[in-house]
Structure formats: C-alpha cells, structure tokens
Scaffold this active site. Structure first.
Site, PDB file in Angstrom:
ATOM      1  N   LYS A 176       0.804  -1.300   0.014  1.00  0.00           N
ATOM      2  CA  LYS A 176      -0.133  -0.028   0.164  1.00  0.00           C
ATOM      3  C   LYS A 176       0.788   1.357   0.234  1.00  0.00           C
ATOM      4  O   LYS A 176       1.945   1.504   0.326  1.00  0.00           O
ATOM      5  CB  LYS A 176      -0.944   0.093   1.179  1.00  0.00           C
ATOM      6  CG  LYS A 176      -2.185  -0.977   0.967  1.00  0.00           C
ATOM      7  CD  LYS A 176      -3.327  -0.903   1.766  1.00  0.00           C
ATOM      8  CE  LYS A 176      -4.346  -1.698   1.313  1.00  0.00           C
ATOM      9  NZ  LYS A 176      -5.334  -2.443   2.282  1.00  0.00           N
ATOM     10  N   ARG A 197      -2.839 -10.287   4.706  1.00  0.00           N
ATOM     11  CA  ARG A 197      -3.145 -10.414   3.336  1.00  0.00           C
ATOM     12  C   ARG A 197      -2.338 -10.058   2.592  1.00  0.00           C
ATOM     13  O   ARG A 197      -2.239  -8.631   2.545  1.00  0.00           O
ATOM     14  CB  ARG A 197      -4.589  -9.800   3.140  1.00  0.00           C
ATOM     15  CG  ARG A 197      -5.337  -9.767   1.342  1.00  0.00           C
ATOM     16  CD  ARG A 197      -6.555  -8.898   1.520  1.00  0.00           C
ATOM     17  NE  ARG A 197      -6.619  -8.936   0.082  1.00  0.00           N
ATOM     18  CZ  ARG A 197      -6.193  -8.136  -1.138  1.00  0.00           C
ATOM     19  NH1 ARG A 197      -5.564  -7.203  -0.741  1.00  0.00           N
ATOM     20  NH2 ARG A 197      -6.742  -8.167  -1.959  1.00  0.00           N
TER      21      ARG A 197
END
Ligand code: PMM
Length: 267
Positions: free
Chosen positions: A204, A240
């Site tokens: 991210k 994840r």
C-alpha cells in the site's frame, strides 16, 4: 500460526497486481505458486478498490472470479472471495470458496450479511467508511475504528452471523491517511479482543512513502513482510499479502522468536 492470504486480483486495473492474472491458466498457476510458497488461502477478487475506480456489475465480477475459484477448488487450493456483492459471494461459496472477504463489512450490499449467515463460511468484516476516496477524519482513529467494528459485529450477530465466522480488519488505506495506518498497526492490541484480526498492508501507498520516489512496487514487499511479522507478534490472526514467500519467512522468524506465542491468538 498466523494465516497468510495470498492476493489474486483478476481485474484489469487493481491497485498493485492489476491486469496480470486475467487469463484463467495464468491466474491458476499464480495461485498454485502462492500456495506452494505458504499461502493458507488464496483471496480472489474481481473488483478493483483502487482510488478512483468504479464499482463493477456483479455479473461481470462473477465472470472474472468464478472460473478461477472452480479451478482452484479442483486443484484443492482453499479460496476466499474478495467481494462487496452478495450475489458474487453466494456464487463463490457455491463454487467452493470457504471465506467471504468484504471490504465494506457488509455495508455496501445489505444482503451480504444474510449470505454470510446462510452459508456459515468465515466472513471478513473490514472497517469501511465508504471507500478509499472518502476523506479521512478521526479524532482518535484506533478507538473510532474499534467502536465502529464492534457495532458492526453486533449488527451482524443480530442478523444471524455466528461469532465463530467473524474476522475483523482495520481497513488500512481505506479512508485512512498513512499516519492513521501506522496508528492502527500500533494499536492492533486494541482490536484483537474483539475478534480475530486480518491485516491488509501489502504494497500500500503508506509503505511506498518509506521508499525513494518511483521505487517499483516490488520494493514494498520487504517492508510488507516486516509488518506481517510485527502484526503476528501483536496477535494478528492473518495477513493478506502479494509476496507470500517473503511473508512466510518473516512469520517463521516471528514464530521462532515467540515459540509458544507470547500473545494469545484468538484462533
Ligand atoms: N485491501 C485491498 C483489497 N482487499 N481486503 C481486506 N480484508 N483488507 C484489505 O486491506 C484489502 C482487502 C486493496 O489492495 P489490493 O488492490 O492490493 O488488492
């Protein structure tokens, strides 16, 4: 042991691996590789949630994910489905998925909670304030995310979802600044008493800010693996990630460091 969800986005435009796994055989081969590297589940998603992306039609979403889910089932690879649409979730469970991962925590589609209750599979309830494009405003992000997730869990239990099905996720990057994301990671121990916690930090933007400008996305995998190890040490149920091999090693390091698990894990 902390679970690893390997990310498989079968979308033309996902945040970090979009466009690469659109062909069925490529997608299945990639999932098999992630499984061999140590993924416990493959999280198959057909809708991009990247900033500025549009919601897709559930029929189109199902056309993308169902063939992959069936093929992974045939190969004996456990699957979760990353979707906000109840029709896609139901079809995915019928096709073999054993977990529904909903970034809206069931808020996008009111029927999602019903599908979770009726199918009885694990249900990831991510913290959601309307998506990645929503302006992040919090006085105290950890306590507000905690309170909103707690309220959401209570609503889901009333609808008939069972407590054992529920996994929560603070939703890093979804209406959160980089600073909010770090505060949520620091405050992970505030969330673990509510339910098992999944962390989705992989690749991210807030991780990219640790790296030189224009560094390739793959450079985000080492800091992602570090976050996985620290999240595990703080009691996370699962992570994840895109680079399963790096996270597997990082989790193995953590498991040696904390042989009996210094922190009680919920599952
Ligand atoms: N992030 C993305 C997609 N799905 N699911 C959960 N539970 N948690 C997340 O943080 C999350 C998610 C966006 O990342 P991607 O585009 O790299 O898949």
């Amino acid at each position: 042991m902390t679970a690893i969800l390997g990310v498989l986005n079968v979308t033309p435009d996902s945040f970090s691996d979009g466009g690469r796994w659109q062909r069925l055989d490529d997608a299945v081969a990639h999932a098999a590789r992630l499984r061999a590297e140590g993924a416990d589940l493959i999280d198959v998603g057909g809708e991009s949630t990247r900033p500025g992306s549009l919601a897709i039609d559930p029929d189109e979403e199902q056309a993308r994910v169902l063939p992959v889910i069936r093929a992974l089932g045939d190969a004996g690879i456990p699957v979760s489905v990353d979707t906000r649409n109840s029709a896609t979730a139901r079809a995915a469970v019928e096709a073999g998925a054993t977990m529904i991962n909903d970034v809206s925590g069931g808020l996008h589609d009111p029927q999602m909670a019903v599908v979770a209750a009726e199918t009885g599979v694990h249900f990831v309830v991510m913290h959601w304030r309307g998506g990645v494009d929503v302006e992040p405003h919090y006085r105290d992000v950890v306590s507000e995310v905690r309170a909103e997730l707690k309220a959401r869990l209570a609503e889901l239990l009333v609808i008939g979802v069972r407590r054992e099905q529920l996994i929560i996720d603070p939703g890093l990057g979804f209406a959160k600044t980089a600073e909010h994301n770090w505060q949520l990671l620091h405050g992970l121990g505030e969330l673990t008493p509510l339910a098992p916690v999944l962390i989705g930090a992989s690749r991210k933007r807030f991780i990219g800010r640790l790296l030189p400008d224009n560094a390739p996305l793959g450079r985000r995998d080492a800091p992602t693996a570090t976050i996985s190890a620290l999240a595990a040490a703080a009691g996370a149920w699962g992570v994840r990630v895109h680079d399963v091999a790096a996270t597997r090693l990082a989790l193995d390091v953590e498991a040696h460091w904390n042989p009996r698990g210094r922190h009680e894990r919920s599952r």
